[in-house]
Design a protein around this motif. Sequence first.
Motif, PDB file in Angstrom:
ATOM      1  N   ALA A 103       0.835  -1.203   0.000  1.00 52.61           N
ATOM      2  CA  ALA A 103       0.000   0.000   0.000  1.00 52.61           C
ATOM      3  C   ALA A 103       0.869   1.252   0.000  1.00 52.61           C
ATOM      4  O   ALA A 103       0.546   2.245  -0.674  1.00 52.61           O
ATOM      5  N   ARG A 104       1.975   1.220   0.725  1.00 51.80           N
ATOM      6  CA  ARG A 104       2.861   2.375   0.794  1.00 51.80           C
ATOM      7  C   ARG A 104       3.502   2.679  -0.559  1.00 51.80           C
ATOM      8  O   ARG A 104       3.538   3.833  -0.994  1.00 51.80           O
ATOM      9  N   VAL A 105       4.001   1.651  -1.249  1.00 52.24           N
ATOM     10  CA  VAL A 105       4.679   1.911  -2.526  1.00 52.24           C
ATOM     11  C   VAL A 105       3.685   2.210  -3.647  1.00 52.24           C
ATOM     12  O   VAL A 105       4.061   2.783  -4.678  1.00 52.24           O
ATOM     13  N   ALA A 106       2.409   1.845  -3.441  1.00 56.56           N
ATOM     14  CA  ALA A 106       1.389   2.127  -4.457  1.00 56.56           C
ATOM     15  C   ALA A 106       0.742   3.486  -4.253  1.00 56.56           C
ATOM     16  O   ALA A 106       0.157   4.045  -5.199  1.00 56.56           O
ATOM     17  N   SER A 107       0.858   4.034  -3.066  1.00 56.68           N
ATOM     18  CA  SER A 107       0.158   5.268  -2.722  1.00 56.68           C
ATOM     19  C   SER A 107       0.503   6.416  -3.666  1.00 56.68           C
ATOM     20  O   SER A 107       1.675   6.745  -3.873  1.00 56.68           O
ATOM     21  N   GLY A 108      -0.547   6.998  -4.256  1.00 56.61           N
ATOM     22  CA  GLY A 108      -0.382   8.165  -5.113  1.00 56.61           C
ATOM     23  C   GLY A 108       0.208   7.891  -6.488  1.00 56.61           C
ATOM     24  O   GLY A 108       0.406   8.829  -7.267  1.00 56.61           O
ATOM     25  N   ARG A 109       0.471   6.633  -6.825  1.00 55.96           N
ATOM     26  CA  ARG A 109       1.099   6.320  -8.112  1.00 55.96           C
ATOM     27  C   ARG A 109       0.045   6.050  -9.176  1.00 55.96           C
ATOM     28  O   ARG A 109      -0.845   5.212  -8.988  1.00 55.96           O
ATOM     29  N   LYS A 110       0.160   6.762 -10.303  1.00 53.48           N
ATOM     30  CA  LYS A 110      -0.796   6.616 -11.393  1.00 53.48           C
ATOM     31  C   LYS A 110      -0.503   5.416 -12.289  1.00 53.48           C
ATOM     32  O   LYS A 110      -1.334   5.025 -13.098  1.00 53.48           O
ATOM     33  N   VAL A 111       0.684   4.840 -12.148  1.00 60.68           N
ATOM     34  CA  VAL A 111       1.051   3.696 -12.974  1.00 60.68           C
ATOM     35  C   VAL A 111       0.079   2.541 -12.728  1.00 60.68           C
ATOM     36  O   VAL A 111      -0.459   2.378 -11.633  1.00 60.68           O
ATOM     37  N   ALA A 112      -0.170   1.737 -13.759  1.00 56.23           N
ATOM     38  CA  ALA A 112      -1.065   0.588 -13.620  1.00 56.23           C
ATOM     39  C   ALA A 112      -0.513  -0.380 -12.576  1.00 56.23           C
ATOM     40  O   ALA A 112       0.701  -0.560 -12.460  1.00 56.23           O
ATOM     41  N   ILE A 113      -1.402  -1.009 -11.833  1.00 52.12           N
ATOM     42  CA  ILE A 113      -0.974  -1.895 -10.756  1.00 52.12           C
ATOM     43  C   ILE A 113      -0.111  -3.045 -11.286  1.00 52.12           C
ATOM     44  O   ILE A 113       0.849  -3.459 -10.626  1.00 52.12           O
TER      45      ILE A 113
END
Length: 271
Positions: A146-156
């Motif tokens: 969740a921390r490294v994904a936060s605020g990132r627009k890149v596809a999961i």
Amino acid sequence: MPELPEVETTRRGIEPAVTARVIDRIVVREPRLRWRIPDELPALAAGQRVQQLRRRAKYLLFDLERGSMILHLGMSGSLRVMPAGTPVLPHDHVDIVLETGQCLRYNDPRRFGSLLWTEDDPLTHPLLRLLAPEPLSDDFDAAYLARVASGRKVAIKQLLMNSQRVVGVGNIYASEALFHAGIRPQRSAARVRSDEFPRLVKAIRKVLRAAIREGGTTLRDYVNPEGMPGYFRQKLFVYERGGEPCRVCRTPIRQIVQGQRSTYYCPTCQN
């Protein structure tokens, strides 16, 4: 290309033959891999005992008494244990000959692999020091993802394939894990809900562990140390099944392209 399950399968397959064994010599037939094999490596490794064989992401670390060899299988590489006198085949680039009379033979048709040397801690090598936590380790959990994904627009899916965020998952296993987690691969990382991260971590671990049990996935060149293919491909839910019915809901699997790589998903089971 070999991903974490294939590399771990290789490690487990060759470990009994090499651990605690002395390297008699290293025969380099073709040094021009992704990076040239250091000219001094055979002399440095000869006569040393292999203390342990580790895996970090998709790298195999041969820890010797004084220094370590760092090996990457590239896109088509394989390692097999065989008698040292076994006739050489095309693309057999390196033999690590052991005191037992066996050798560890490295074959790589595309030569995208590598064999490097370091006398420092291999985990601090430039190729390894920025790698993310291992997905099967305790450091990789829902809070981390969740921390490294936060605020990132890149596809999961692209996030899962970024080795500075998640190591060793790769294209096949990212598609499979996202299916089991019920998340569409094109959804932005920032739009993955907090309650979905535990499910995604669980799915990644489930898929990787299942693939390791089956000896990896055969997609073109990969074979295990015994020369046998991995069988996880027979159990794939979405990867390379474009147009075929979903194994759960029977909806046709869709195929798209993300980052120049094929992605597969079920439009019904994933949202």
